[in-house]
Scaffold this active site. Structure first.
Site, PDB file in Angstrom:
ATOM      1  N   LYS A  53       0.845  -1.204   0.000  1.00 35.26           N
ATOM      2  CA  LYS A  53       0.000   0.000   0.000  1.00 35.26           C
ATOM      3  C   LYS A  53       0.875   1.247   0.000  1.00 35.26           C
ATOM      4  CE  LYS A  53      -3.908  -2.257   2.232  1.00 35.26           C
ATOM      5  NZ  LYS A  53      -4.534  -2.680   3.488  1.00 35.26           N
ATOM      6  N   GLN A  97      -4.855  -1.360   9.555  1.00 30.75           N
ATOM      7  CA  GLN A  97      -4.831  -2.714   8.995  1.00 30.75           C
ATOM      8  C   GLN A  97      -5.446  -3.709   9.979  1.00 30.75           C
ATOM      9  OE1 GLN A  97      -3.811  -3.384   5.872  1.00 30.75           O
ATOM     10  NE2 GLN A  97      -4.105  -5.580   6.027  1.00 30.75           N
ATOM     11  N   ASP A 120     -11.368   2.931   4.022  1.00 27.97           N
ATOM     12  CA  ASP A 120     -11.814   1.532   4.021  1.00 27.97           C
ATOM     13  C   ASP A 120     -13.335   1.425   3.880  1.00 27.97           C
ATOM     14  OD1 ASP A 120      -9.940  -0.554   4.192  1.00 27.97           O
ATOM     15  OD2 ASP A 120      -9.523  -0.142   6.299  1.00 27.97           O
TER      16      ASP A 120
HETATM   17  N1  GUN Z   1      -7.029  -6.596   6.245  1.00 27.13           N
HETATM   18  C1  GUN Z   1      -7.277  -7.352   5.140  1.00 27.13           C
HETATM   19  N2  GUN Z   1      -7.940  -6.625   4.205  1.00 27.13           N
HETATM   20  C2  GUN Z   1      -8.112  -5.392   4.735  1.00 27.13           C
HETATM   21  C3  GUN Z   1      -8.705  -4.204   4.252  1.00 27.13           C
HETATM   22  O1  GUN Z   1      -9.250  -4.122   3.148  1.00 27.13           O
HETATM   23  N3  GUN Z   1      -8.671  -3.133   5.092  1.00 27.13           N
HETATM   24  C4  GUN Z   1      -8.102  -3.199   6.332  1.00 27.13           C
HETATM   25  N4  GUN Z   1      -8.128  -2.104   7.086  1.00 27.13           N
HETATM   26  N5  GUN Z   1      -7.539  -4.292   6.804  1.00 27.13           N
HETATM   27  C5  GUN Z   1      -7.534  -5.381   6.012  1.00 27.13           C
END
Ligand code: GUN
Length: 299
Positions: A53, A97, A120
């Protein structure tokens, strides 16, 4: 194989190119979009996601703020950090995350994020806005699925869609998005009776259950479009002892014989998720500064 392959890797690259262009436009107005990603602990899979990311955020010209906290970080300290990021004008998007360690209440953390910076789309304000057809921040994975479906079909109006899986992260928002595009939507799950017959009605199948190769070709209506959200690692003895391979929630070979179009795993939905995170950060930045929102990057 008779189905058309929907190439998520290539499509994600075109989305990132659009985002890069639009970031340049926003920067010309004196604003640099910024994304803050918070990781608590050292879960290796999460660390890989967070690294990707950050890398892609910088590649499209945005600012990346990474906050890596030890696994024993008290919940109060994490909430303090989120309050600081909420107040920081250089930060337009915040992502914590998941999963977080057990001593931290994930729902409390998600609720603490300013909904305007909730890239998100997990804050209940955004969940409610999406459910009522209002302008929301939309969860990245279902947004990526919607973009691929729109790209493949043009209009989705009137199509029968079956979403397999009812998670808050994918299944439920996916159903809302398809409804927003005027599909007839069914959400199937572990308690659905005769799930094969339900899936067989679908022009569009979105599989997001986390069960390797559950949907097989004989479940599909000929010509259906299959979007496979699953990423499951299974043993692959044919590759040698202790070898594994990645598979989706759909049995690719049998589904590809019946479907009209299908996403592969890997290289389908996966790359779209981060591309949509970047798109959401740009959208949040434009909204924060009253700038025109780029077209085609939101629901
Ligand atoms: N963990 C796995 N996929 C995601 C996601 O799309 N967003 C977040 N915040 N954590 C994750």
């Amino acid at each position: 194989m008779t189905a058309t392959l929907i190439d998520g890797k290539a499509f994600a690259a075109t989305i990132r190119a659009r985002v890069t262009q639009e970031v340049a436009r926003v920067k010309a107005a004196g604003i640099t979009p910024g994304l803050a990603v918070v990781l608590v602990g050292k879960d290796p899979a999460s660390a890989v996601y967070v690294r990707n990311k950050g890398k892609q955020t910088v590649e499209v010209g945005m600012e990346s703020f990474e906050h890596k906290l030890p696994a024993d970080t008290p919940e109060a300290d994490l909430l303090d950090l989120i309050a600081k990021l909420n107040a920081d004008p250089a930060v337009h998007g915040i992502l914590c995350q998941l999963p977080v360690p057990d001593h931290i209440d994930a729902e409390k953390v998600l609720a603490a994020i300013d909904p305007a910076k909730d890239v998100d789309g997990f804050h209940i304000s955004n969940v409610g806005l999406l459910a009522t057809g209002q302008k929301a921040m939309v969860p990245c994975t279902p947004l990526g699925c919607l973009m691929m479906l729109r790209d493949h079909h043009g209009s989705l109006s009137g199509l029968e869609a079956v979403v397999v899986g009812r998670s808050n992260i994918v299944g439920k928002p996916m159903a809302q998005l398809l409804l927003g595009d005027s599909c007839t939507v069914t959400v199937a799950h572990s308690r659905t009776r005769d799930i094969e017959a339900v899936v067989k009605r679908a022009d569009i199948v979105v599989a997001a259950v986390g069960r390797p190769e559950m949907v097989t070709g004989d479940w599909l209506k000929p010509g259906a479009t299959v979007i496979d959200v699953g990423i499951n690692r299974i043993d692959a003895p044919e590759k040698g002892a202790d070898k594994t391979r990645l598979v989706g929630d759909c049995h690719f070979d049998s589904c590809a014989e019946v479907a009209g179009a299908i996403t592969p795993v890997p290289g389908g939905v996966g790359p779209m998720t981060i591309a949509c995170l970047l798109a959401n950060t740009l959208t949040a930045c434009c909204r924060a500064h009253g700038l025109a929102e780029p077209e085609g990057l939101t629901a």
